[in-house]
Structures are given as C-alpha cells and as structure tokens.
Motif scaffolding. Structure first.
Motif: not given
Length: 122
Positions: A16-27
């Motif tokens: 198993s792997l867990s990917l994350s995607c962090a967003a910055s900027g607009r809502t």
C-alpha cells in the motif's frame, strides 16, 4: 492554485501507498480534484476524481475496490489511498484541480501538480 503531490515510492506488489496533494492559493473547496497517472510509453489516464464537497467520487475500473480518493478541505489536501498494488500501477501520479465540471477527462482540469513516482515491484 498550486498543487504539491507527495507520498510516492517503491513498494512490493500487494502493498500500500498513500498519496497526498496539498493545495495553496485560492479556496481549495472551490475545486473538483482528480488523480491521474502516466506510465512510460503510455498516455496519461484518469485514476480517480472527487467533487468539491467530497460527496461524489469516480474511479477508473482498474483501481475500483483498491484505491480510495478523499479530501480534507480544512487541510487543503486531497488523498489517494492505494491498496493491493500491482506492477501495472507503476506510473507517475499527478493531482489536478478543476474549476468547472468534474469527471475523469483531463481537459476538465485547469491546474496540475508536479507528479510523484509510484513503483510497484513484482
């Protein structure tokens, strides 16, 4: 919006792997989100997508029952939990954000992260 994907790596088949995607900027909550992947020599394909609220999800048939997309709008992050990984899941995985309609089509997405490599050994 800027997107930063992380969590890729090398794992044995069945792992198993867990990917994350962090967003910055607009809502963040104003975007539908998706995960895509591209294997060497192949076209980019949609893996999963999730609506702004998280109430709707889509999975490509090859990952149904193995992958789970989710999001935490308070943390500005979308996740992809990948279980029972197979060698054919090996690819660069990208997260993407769509301002308009949601779905698996890549042309719906306006912003893309840099990609994270997932390698599954047999």
């Amino acid at each position: 919006v800027q997107l930063q994907a992380s969590g890729g790596g090398l794992v044995q088949a069945g792992g198993s792997l867990s990917l994350s995607c962090a967003a910055s900027g607009r809502t963040f909550s104003s975007y539908n989100m998706g995960w895509f992947r591209q294997a060497p020599g192949k076209e980019r394909e949609s893996v999963a997508a999730i609506t702004r609220s998280g109430s709707g999800t889509y999975y490509t048939s090859s990952v149904k029952g193995r992958f789970t997309i989710s999001r935490d709008n308070a943390k500005n992050t979308v996740y992809l939990q990948m279980n029972s990984l197979k060698p054919e899941d090996t690819a660069v995985y990208y997260c993407a954000a769509a301002e308009g309609a949601w779905g698996p089509q890549s042309n719906l997405y306006d912003y893309w992260g840099q990609g994270t490599q997932v390698t599954v050994s047999s």
